[in-house]
Write a protein that holds these residues in place. Sequence first.
Motif, PDB file in Angstrom:
ATOM      1  N   GLU A   1       0.831  -1.207   0.000  1.00  0.00           N
ATOM      2  CA  GLU A   1       0.000   0.000   0.000  1.00  0.00           C
ATOM      3  C   GLU A   1       0.866   1.258   0.000  1.00  0.00           C
ATOM      4  OE1 GLU A   1      -3.675   2.065   2.470  1.00  0.00           O
ATOM      5  OE2 GLU A   1      -2.351   0.617   3.445  1.00  0.00           O
TER       6      GLU A   1
ATOM      7  N   ASN B   1       2.129   1.753  -3.483  1.00  0.00           N
ATOM      8  CA  ASN B   1       1.093   2.265  -4.397  1.00  0.00           C
ATOM      9  C   ASN B   1       0.807   3.740  -4.147  1.00  0.00           C
ATOM     10  OD1 ASN B   1       0.785  -0.247  -5.656  1.00  0.00           O
ATOM     11  ND2 ASN B   1      -0.754  -0.921  -4.175  1.00  0.00           N
ATOM     12  N   ARG B   2       0.778   4.148  -2.895  1.00  0.00           N
ATOM     13  CA  ARG B   2       0.496   5.553  -2.598  1.00  0.00           C
ATOM     14  C   ARG B   2       1.637   6.453  -3.080  1.00  0.00           C
ATOM     15  NH1 ARG B   2      -3.529   6.199   1.334  1.00  0.00           N
ATOM     16  NH2 ARG B   2      -3.149   8.433   1.082  1.00  0.00           N
TER      17      ARG B   2
ATOM     18  N   SER C   1       3.663   5.726  -5.546  1.00  0.00           N
ATOM     19  CA  SER C   1       3.600   5.712  -7.008  1.00  0.00           C
ATOM     20  C   SER C   1       2.555   6.689  -7.520  1.00  0.00           C
ATOM     21  CB  SER C   1       3.292   4.295  -7.496  1.00  0.00           C
ATOM     22  OG  SER C   1       4.308   3.388  -7.105  1.00  0.00           O
ATOM     23  N   GLU C   2       1.416   6.743  -6.854  1.00  0.00           N
ATOM     24  CA  GLU C   2       0.394   7.712  -7.250  1.00  0.00           C
ATOM     25  C   GLU C   2       0.875   9.149  -7.056  1.00  0.00           C
ATOM     26  OE1 GLU C   2      -3.054   6.818  -5.015  1.00  0.00           O
ATOM     27  OE2 GLU C   2      -3.428   4.873  -5.992  1.00  0.00           O
TER      28      GLU C   2
END
Length: 799
Positions: free
Chosen positions: A381, A384-385, A387-388
């Motif tokens: 997670e 992913n955060r 990367s965003e």
Amino acid sequence: MALDAATAKEMIEKLAEDRANYLDTLSRAHDVLAKALEASATGKPPPKLTSETVSAAVRRDTNHTIDIESLKKSSTFSPDDSDSDDNESMFAQDPLPKEEYDEAGLKKHMREYNWTGPGMKIVGSVLKNKQLHERSTMFPVTLGPVDDRSHLSHYSIFDVGKDGAPLEIRRADDKPVSRAQAIWNNIKAINADESRSREAVGRITIVREPSPLLFAALHYTQNAHFDVDEMFNMLVNDKNMASSHRPFSPDHRHQRTIVFTLDFFCVIGDECQPEPWQQADEEGVPSETHVPLSRCSSIIALSLAGPPARPVKNKARRAEQKTGYIFDPFSPWRVLSIQSYPDWKHSIDAHTSARHYVNGPEAFLITLRAEFKDAQKRLLEVYNRISELVRMPSNFMFSSASRDRLLFEDEDSTFSRRYFWAHQSLGIMNENIQEMIFSYRKILPENVWDGTSKVVWPGDESVSSRYANWRKRMKVLRADIENELHGLEEIAVLNTEKMKEIKGLRDNLFSGTSVLESRKSVDQARITVQQGHNIKLLTLVTIFFLPLTFVTSVFGMTNMPPDDNFHPFGIVTAVICIPTYMLIGSLNTTSGVHFWRRKTHNFFSFVGRMINSIFAFLGYTPNNPPNPQAGDPRPLHNRSQSARDGLIARGNIPSLSSNPANRRPTFSPRGTKDSSSQNNLPRMLTTSSTVRFQDEKHDQEHEENGPKHLIRNLARGDHRKTNSWGTLNGHGVAAQDHQHRQATFLHGDAVMGSPASLGRNKTEEEEEEERGEGGWGKRVWTWGSGGGKKRGKGGEREV
């Protein structure tokens, strides 16, 4: 407690699984009873249907089939056990000793225990709360949110019976109680209810997000079996640490326990808050440009109860504890897991009634595997955060404004800060992953899994069928754990690739920003040049009116005659203004500047010659510095002094004065060795003895102090390496005196080494050759006589 969709889905799946297990168990029990009736009808002796045998019959064991009539037998950790499955149980059989705690003991423990520094960080807030200790019950009595946030705590407590099946404990209370009170009611006693026929051989205690008061309760109830102070230190330390069984430790708890600490990062969940002792993001609020992170950690520990199985000797030469103890892996056990994760991603299905644990190490490893799985979810997670956060906007390919915003940095350095934070955070995450994997493989090496370890869970497949069954299950469990570790390694690879991508974005940002700054610098240079031209123009205008202002000021005085004739004014104006304007015009060009510089130099040279003529007429001759081009055709070189010359000058090399035979060596005029003194000449660096001084003050100083002061005040000159006899052909040597006065060796072929080598009177031929034709006044020191002479064109005089 807030319930999200993922948690609700997991709970539904768990209920469905429990329902299927219940139906399966009911079907198996029905089959056993039917066989008993059939045996009774045919006249055969029916099987003994006790609660233990029924539970053994309905057990879901896919790795080994156990006969209904197998005998119960506790583990003795002996290789003499029978290998027959008919007379040995495959599960731990010895129950845990009875324990029961109360709140009065908890208050006393909190008040009297000598808490460590990490313990004070964790439970210090409740230790200092006097009102809490004065209440009848320290735990919250109201339902819903409370100040200590214990309403967000969660727990899973299982008692494992002799059949290896974990049974979750949910004590029935007379009235609804708070979450903290429910946790306390379930951890304060074990095997204390005599009405229950099922005794626990193992206890699994999992507490998630405990409040400070619950931490104190866990310390009170578990400190007799675990070194909870050490566990608190691991939680606060922000490192992945692990400790295996320590059989030679004087603390029996270290001999019994094995502890793992997992420390990494997670995204702060909604309505969650990190513990005060945990490092966390200052803002704590998620946004499009910010990811709130917190350090999170957990403890997984196993404690083996009962008496030691056998002693072991410590073979270390410097060991203080010579004898240690090994505990049976099939002894009564406890597994403790404390999870401090400020999010909602806990796995609550790690232990179910469908599983069966042969002993404590198996339950411990399954708990550890669940923690590795949760670590994957949390770290993924975070990845992913991040990367965003650094991902290109959707309109990047179509909007020039969006591209310019990413290519050129703004005033707040938004993207530089963002890329730096993301790059470093991913790097720290990789370090945590490597620490977790390293700790696991360090504490559980290959010999632990195959049973050849002498300390950690010893006993291979050849010990008994129980061990053979256990080792077979361990192989499957090890493969599952390695699979979870492989998942962590894959996340580390993703982090590394993302770091390379972020580095490229950062480099592009720096390149674009550098180009933009270069352009701004060029524009600023143009502005500076234009301002210079403007200032120059303003200066010229000011200078133009300066002579006019002077003339008008002079003629505007009140004491000037009031005459209407303007001819004097015009003449003066022309005489002053025209030369001034010509001078300014010529100085405004390069050739004009050179012209006036040359004229100015010639003027001051003429003035200097006139002053010298006046001084000469008055009978005063200044001590001018010698001109090497006039008296000596060889140029004067200023070179630094060699190390050996410096040692000679400072007296660090013994002089020749200690040998009377070497005090007055004889030399030829050109520095060649004389045959009469070739055995007495030292092989050391020598220099010229002819020096000049700049001023009369220096002359007087050296006349008073003699040759020793002269050597200490050598200045820059030229030196060369000596030949094998220590002679110097060439120029003088330079030295820096401590008073920063300059004296320079003149060119000559005389030789000087130490004060003893200088101590000789020059011949008249040498003095004549040194003086030369057209030479200037120079001083020649004759060290042997203790004085000197000053010679020049006009003769010589004693000094």
